[in-house]
Design an enzyme around this catalytic site. Sequence first.
Site, PDB file in Angstrom:
ATOM      1  N   ASP A   2       0.848  -1.194  -0.144  1.00  0.00           N
ATOM      2  CA  ASP A   2      -0.209   0.009  -0.123  1.00  0.00           C
ATOM      3  C   ASP A   2       0.934   1.144  -0.020  1.00  0.00           C
ATOM      4  O   ASP A   2       1.901   1.216   0.681  1.00  0.00           O
ATOM      5  CB  ASP A   2      -1.177  -0.076   1.260  1.00  0.00           C
ATOM      6  CG  ASP A   2      -1.916   1.061   0.946  1.00  0.00           C
ATOM      7  OD1 ASP A   2      -2.309   1.234   0.071  1.00  0.00           O
ATOM      8  OD2 ASP A   2      -2.743   1.206   2.127  1.00  0.00           O
ATOM      9  N   HIS A  19       2.871   3.058  -9.103  1.00  0.00           N
ATOM     10  CA  HIS A  19       2.440   1.942  -9.399  1.00  0.00           C
ATOM     11  C   HIS A  19       3.536   1.225 -10.252  1.00  0.00           C
ATOM     12  O   HIS A  19       3.981  -0.099  -9.910  1.00  0.00           O
ATOM     13  CB  HIS A  19       1.208   1.686 -10.037  1.00  0.00           C
ATOM     14  CG  HIS A  19      -0.044   2.012  -9.584  1.00  0.00           C
ATOM     15  ND1 HIS A  19      -0.327   1.685  -8.218  1.00  0.00           N
ATOM     16  CD2 HIS A  19      -1.034   2.837  -9.849  1.00  0.00           C
ATOM     17  CE1 HIS A  19      -1.472   2.167  -7.569  1.00  0.00           C
ATOM     18  NE2 HIS A  19      -1.969   2.795  -8.653  1.00  0.00           N
ATOM     19  N   LEU A 113      11.075 -20.660  -3.944  1.00  0.00           N
ATOM     20  CA  LEU A 113      10.257 -19.865  -3.295  1.00  0.00           C
ATOM     21  C   LEU A 113       8.680 -20.219  -4.027  1.00  0.00           C
ATOM     22  O   LEU A 113       8.567 -20.206  -5.149  1.00  0.00           O
ATOM     23  CB  LEU A 113      10.377 -18.400  -3.506  1.00  0.00           C
ATOM     24  CG  LEU A 113       9.526 -17.247  -2.945  1.00  0.00           C
ATOM     25  CD1 LEU A 113       9.419 -17.450  -1.557  1.00  0.00           C
ATOM     26  CD2 LEU A 113       9.795 -15.948  -3.518  1.00  0.00           C
TER      27      LEU A 113
HETATM   28  C1  IPE Z   1      -1.392   0.181  -3.546  1.00  0.00           C
HETATM   29  O1  IPE Z   1      -1.223   1.584  -3.569  1.00  0.00           O
HETATM   30  C2  IPE Z   1      -1.229  -0.463  -4.766  1.00  0.00           C
HETATM   31  C3  IPE Z   1      -2.679  -1.040  -5.407  1.00  0.00           C
HETATM   32  C4  IPE Z   1      -3.781  -0.896  -4.664  1.00  0.00           C
HETATM   33  C5  IPE Z   1      -2.526  -1.907  -6.424  1.00  0.00           C
HETATM   34  P1  IPE Z   1      -2.549   2.374  -3.547  1.00  0.00           P
HETATM   35  O2  IPE Z   1      -2.853   2.770  -4.951  1.00  0.00           O
HETATM   36  O3  IPE Z   1      -3.462   1.780  -2.722  1.00  0.00           O
HETATM   37  O4  IPE Z   1      -1.784   3.738  -3.086  1.00  0.00           O
HETATM   38  P2  IPE Z   1      -2.438   4.869  -1.982  1.00  0.00           P
HETATM   39  O5  IPE Z   1      -3.103   4.078  -0.746  1.00  0.00           O
HETATM   40  O6  IPE Z   1      -3.342   5.683  -2.629  1.00  0.00           O
HETATM   41  O7  IPE Z   1      -1.052   5.633  -1.298  1.00  0.00           O
HETATM   42 MG    MG Z   2      -4.117   2.365  -0.751  1.00  0.00          MG
END
Ligand code: IPE
Ligand code: MG
Length: 224
Positions: A2, A19, A113
């Site tokens: 996250d 991402h 793994l």
């Molecule tokens: C996690 O980062 C990635 C996925 C859910 C695929 P977020 O996209 O939730 O990032 P924040 O929470 O907005 O910072």
């Molecule tokens: Mg998030």
Amino acid sequence: MDGNGRWAARRGLPRLAGHREGARAVRRTIEAARDHGVGWLTLYAFSSENWRRPHGEVRDLTGLLRHYLRTEIAELAANGVRIRAIGDRERFDPDIRALLVAAERGTIGNTGLNLTIALSYGGRDEILAAARAAAREVAEGRLDPAMLDEAMFEGLLSTAGIPDPDLVIRTSGERRLSNFLLWQSAYAELVFQDVLWPDFGPVQFAEALAEYARRERRFGARPG
Ligand code: IPE
Ligand code: MG
């Protein structure tokens, strides 16, 4: 995993940049797990709730997944990684589903793994599907409800054959499970780290393992 969006926002970048950097953190984490001799690693890559994000972001995330599967699987396979996917894969485009099947089939004999990728995964969805499957067995006269025990129920979950997690790590400062492996995490040690996922790497992984090692696990039994 996250914090990709916040990582990007802090830099004035589009969420996609976060991402992308998150995908690099995935690579580092798999390497760190291997280096520490971790046998099983599950990555929560896309939740069943993530489909509710704006269309453009869903397209970016699935596009990144497609790219990741196309470019990384061969190397993982060559490194002895056994790949599995859990979650409602039917919601992804056919080419992504085909890549997942190829990754699973192509690594079935690997003994390194065990990497599980949770995709369009939700713990409640999973438990409901297992309950539905058990109910069907009962309705069709193949199962006596009194015979349904934990071991049998586990066999109906998408994680059948995968051991329960000892440690669950969540990044970005949120202190929730957010529908991740709800049944399986009953006795997992939870470690919450403030690091945003794109900044996660071997140092944070080692810290989480050290924190885990300091915990006393009793599984509900008395101390001593
Ligand atoms: C996690 O980062 C990635 C996925 C859910 C695929 P977020 O996209 O939730 O990032 P924040 O929470 O907005 O910072
Ligand atoms: Mg998030």
